[in-house]
Write a protein that holds these residues in place. Structure first.
Motif, PDB file in Angstrom:
ATOM      1  N   VAL A 107       7.934  11.080  -5.285  1.00 31.49           N
ATOM      2  CA  VAL A 107       6.559  11.246  -5.756  1.00 31.49           C
ATOM      3  C   VAL A 107       5.744  12.092  -4.786  1.00 31.49           C
ATOM      4  O   VAL A 107       4.963  12.944  -5.204  1.00 31.49           O
ATOM      5  CB  VAL A 107       5.900   9.873  -6.007  1.00 31.49           C
ATOM      6  N   LYS A 108       5.913  11.883  -3.500  1.00 30.75           N
ATOM      7  CA  LYS A 108       5.184  12.683  -2.515  1.00 30.75           C
ATOM      8  C   LYS A 108       5.466  14.173  -2.694  1.00 30.75           C
ATOM      9  O   LYS A 108       4.598  15.001  -2.454  1.00 30.75           O
ATOM     10  CB  LYS A 108       5.564  12.265  -1.090  1.00 30.75           C
ATOM     11  N   GLY A 109       6.678  14.502  -3.121  1.00 27.99           N
ATOM     12  CA  GLY A 109       7.072  15.903  -3.260  1.00 27.99           C
ATOM     13  C   GLY A 109       6.863  16.500  -4.638  1.00 27.99           C
ATOM     14  O   GLY A 109       7.044  17.711  -4.828  1.00 27.99           O
ATOM     15  N   VAL A 110       6.456  15.694  -5.630  1.00 21.62           N
ATOM     16  CA  VAL A 110       6.290  16.221  -6.985  1.00 21.62           C
ATOM     17  C   VAL A 110       5.114  17.196  -7.018  1.00 21.62           C
ATOM     18  O   VAL A 110       4.089  16.983  -6.384  1.00 21.62           O
ATOM     19  CB  VAL A 110       6.110  15.075  -8.010  1.00 21.62           C
ATOM     20  N   ARG A 135      -8.255  14.194   6.718  1.00 22.42           N
ATOM     21  CA  ARG A 135      -7.591  13.211   7.584  1.00 22.42           C
ATOM     22  C   ARG A 135      -8.392  11.917   7.713  1.00 22.42           C
ATOM     23  O   ARG A 135      -7.872  10.901   8.117  1.00 22.42           O
ATOM     24  CB  ARG A 135      -7.371  13.809   8.971  1.00 22.42           C
ATOM     25  N   SER A 136      -9.677  11.958   7.361  1.00 22.12           N
ATOM     26  CA  SER A 136     -10.508  10.767   7.549  1.00 22.12           C
ATOM     27  C   SER A 136     -10.269   9.696   6.486  1.00 22.12           C
ATOM     28  O   SER A 136     -10.756   8.581   6.610  1.00 22.12           O
ATOM     29  CB  SER A 136     -11.987  11.156   7.556  1.00 22.12           C
ATOM     30  N   HIS A 137      -9.524  10.037   5.433  1.00 22.16           N
ATOM     31  CA  HIS A 137      -9.229   9.085   4.370  1.00 22.16           C
ATOM     32  C   HIS A 137      -7.720   8.895   4.263  1.00 22.16           C
ATOM     33  O   HIS A 137      -7.037   9.676   3.619  1.00 22.16           O
ATOM     34  CB  HIS A 137      -9.775   9.576   3.027  1.00 22.16           C
ATOM     35  N   PRO A 138      -7.186   7.859   4.905  1.00 21.14           N
ATOM     36  CA  PRO A 138      -5.735   7.654   4.876  1.00 21.14           C
ATOM     37  C   PRO A 138      -5.213   7.338   3.478  1.00 21.14           C
ATOM     38  O   PRO A 138      -5.911   6.729   2.655  1.00 21.14           O
ATOM     39  CB  PRO A 138      -5.521   6.469   5.825  1.00 21.14           C
ATOM     40  N   VAL A 139      -3.988   7.776   3.223  1.00 17.48           N
ATOM     41  CA  VAL A 139      -3.308   7.516   1.958  1.00 17.48           C
ATOM     42  C   VAL A 139      -2.144   6.579   2.239  1.00 17.48           C
ATOM     43  O   VAL A 139      -1.340   6.839   3.128  1.00 17.48           O
ATOM     44  CB  VAL A 139      -2.778   8.809   1.313  1.00 17.48           C
ATOM     45  N   THR A 140      -2.063   5.480   1.504  1.00 18.41           N
ATOM     46  CA  THR A 140      -0.902   4.595   1.592  1.00 18.41           C
ATOM     47  C   THR A 140      -0.162   4.672   0.261  1.00 18.41           C
ATOM     48  O   THR A 140      -0.750   4.981  -0.779  1.00 18.41           O
ATOM     49  CB  THR A 140      -1.303   3.137   1.896  1.00 18.41           C
ATOM     50  N   CYS A 162       6.091   1.928 -11.010  1.00 19.77           N
ATOM     51  CA  CYS A 162       5.182   2.993 -10.603  1.00 19.77           C
ATOM     52  C   CYS A 162       5.205   3.149  -9.092  1.00 19.77           C
ATOM     53  O   CYS A 162       5.518   2.207  -8.363  1.00 19.77           O
ATOM     54  CB  CYS A 162       3.743   2.665 -11.019  1.00 19.77           C
ATOM     55  N   VAL A 163       4.871   4.353  -8.652  1.00 22.66           N
ATOM     56  CA  VAL A 163       4.535   4.590  -7.251  1.00 22.66           C
ATOM     57  C   VAL A 163       3.053   4.899  -7.259  1.00 22.66           C
ATOM     58  O   VAL A 163       2.584   5.727  -8.047  1.00 22.66           O
ATOM     59  CB  VAL A 163       5.338   5.755  -6.640  1.00 22.66           C
ATOM     60  N   GLU A 164       2.317   4.202  -6.405  1.00 23.74           N
ATOM     61  CA  GLU A 164       0.867   4.352  -6.367  1.00 23.74           C
ATOM     62  C   GLU A 164       0.426   4.903  -5.026  1.00 23.74           C
ATOM     63  O   GLU A 164       0.833   4.407  -3.980  1.00 23.74           O
ATOM     64  CB  GLU A 164       0.213   2.994  -6.611  1.00 23.74           C
ATOM     65  N   ALA A 165      -0.410   5.948  -5.083  1.00 21.90           N
ATOM     66  CA  ALA A 165      -1.081   6.466  -3.891  1.00 21.90           C
ATOM     67  C   ALA A 165      -2.444   5.798  -3.852  1.00 21.90           C
ATOM     68  O   ALA A 165      -3.191   5.837  -4.836  1.00 21.90           O
ATOM     69  CB  ALA A 165      -1.224   7.976  -3.971  1.00 21.90           C
ATOM     70  N   ILE A 166      -2.758   5.175  -2.721  1.00 24.89           N
ATOM     71  CA  ILE A 166      -4.037   4.495  -2.558  1.00 24.89           C
ATOM     72  C   ILE A 166      -4.775   5.187  -1.417  1.00 24.89           C
ATOM     73  O   ILE A 166      -4.290   5.236  -0.292  1.00 24.89           O
ATOM     74  CB  ILE A 166      -3.850   3.001  -2.242  1.00 24.89           C
ATOM     75  N   LEU A 223      -3.959   6.377  -7.661  1.00 20.97           N
ATOM     76  CA  LEU A 223      -3.241   7.286  -8.550  1.00 20.97           C
ATOM     77  C   LEU A 223      -1.843   6.718  -8.724  1.00 20.97           C
ATOM     78  O   LEU A 223      -1.056   6.688  -7.776  1.00 20.97           O
ATOM     79  CB  LEU A 223      -3.177   8.695  -7.962  1.00 20.97           C
ATOM     80  N   SER A 224      -1.545   6.221  -9.933  1.00 22.98           N
ATOM     81  CA  SER A 224      -0.245   5.602 -10.203  1.00 22.98           C
ATOM     82  C   SER A 224       0.592   6.514 -11.086  1.00 22.98           C
ATOM     83  O   SER A 224       0.119   6.979 -12.124  1.00 22.98           O
ATOM     84  CB  SER A 224      -0.429   4.266 -10.921  1.00 22.98           C
ATOM     85  N   LEU A 225       1.828   6.724 -10.667  1.00 24.26           N
ATOM     86  CA  LEU A 225       2.773   7.533 -11.434  1.00 24.26           C
ATOM     87  C   LEU A 225       3.941   6.663 -11.868  1.00 24.26           C
ATOM     88  O   LEU A 225       4.523   5.952 -11.051  1.00 24.26           O
ATOM     89  CB  LEU A 225       3.307   8.700 -10.601  1.00 24.26           C
TER      90      LEU A 225
END
Length: 137
Positions: A28-31, A55-60, A78-82, A93-95
């Protein structure tokens, strides 16, 4: 005998692959976000999110049941970016990446997009609208 081995190898090679944890997150990170929304640039999702949020808003990243399995029913994966936007505000963002049997979906597709503040969530219909809201934080 040799022909039988080739047939077995070919049949195994074309079977869908089972999804597994970290491999799904890496995929998902590479899509390319262009595969998620044809109006967007051809950029890997992880890079695009980093450019969007800074950079001030981290993504998990987490793997979950697409928000449907909490009631005991089966659900796709799903893989979710938070994205932590500050205070109690997060963007999600859920894929969808795998079906009910764990077979990978290629390419992944958007399942859900939202921004939450406390217990109140706002959903979005397009990736562009979601991105504008995230940038506005």
């Amino acid at each position: 005998m040799r022909l039988a081995k080739v047939g077995v190898l070919l049949s195994v090679a074309i079977l869908p692959t089972q999804a597994s944890g970290q491999d799904l997150v890496t995929m998902v990170k590479g899509v390319s976000i262009a595969t998620l929304d044809s109006t967007m640039p051809t950029v890997p999702l992880e890079s695009w999110l980093r450019g969007l949020t800074g950079r001030s808003h981290p993504v998990t990243w987490e793997i979950n049941d697409c928000g449907e399995g909490g009631d005991g029913r089966e659900a796709p994966t799903c893989v979710e970016a938070i994205v932590a936007l500050g205070g109690d505000t997060t963007a999600h963002l859920s894929l969808i990446v795998a079906d009910l049997e764990g077979i990978r979906r290629a390419p992944p597709a958007i399942w859900d997009m939202s921004v939450g503040a406390g217990y109140r969530f706002t959903g979005f219909k397009t990736l562009r609208e979601w991105a504008e809201r995230v940038k506005g934080q």
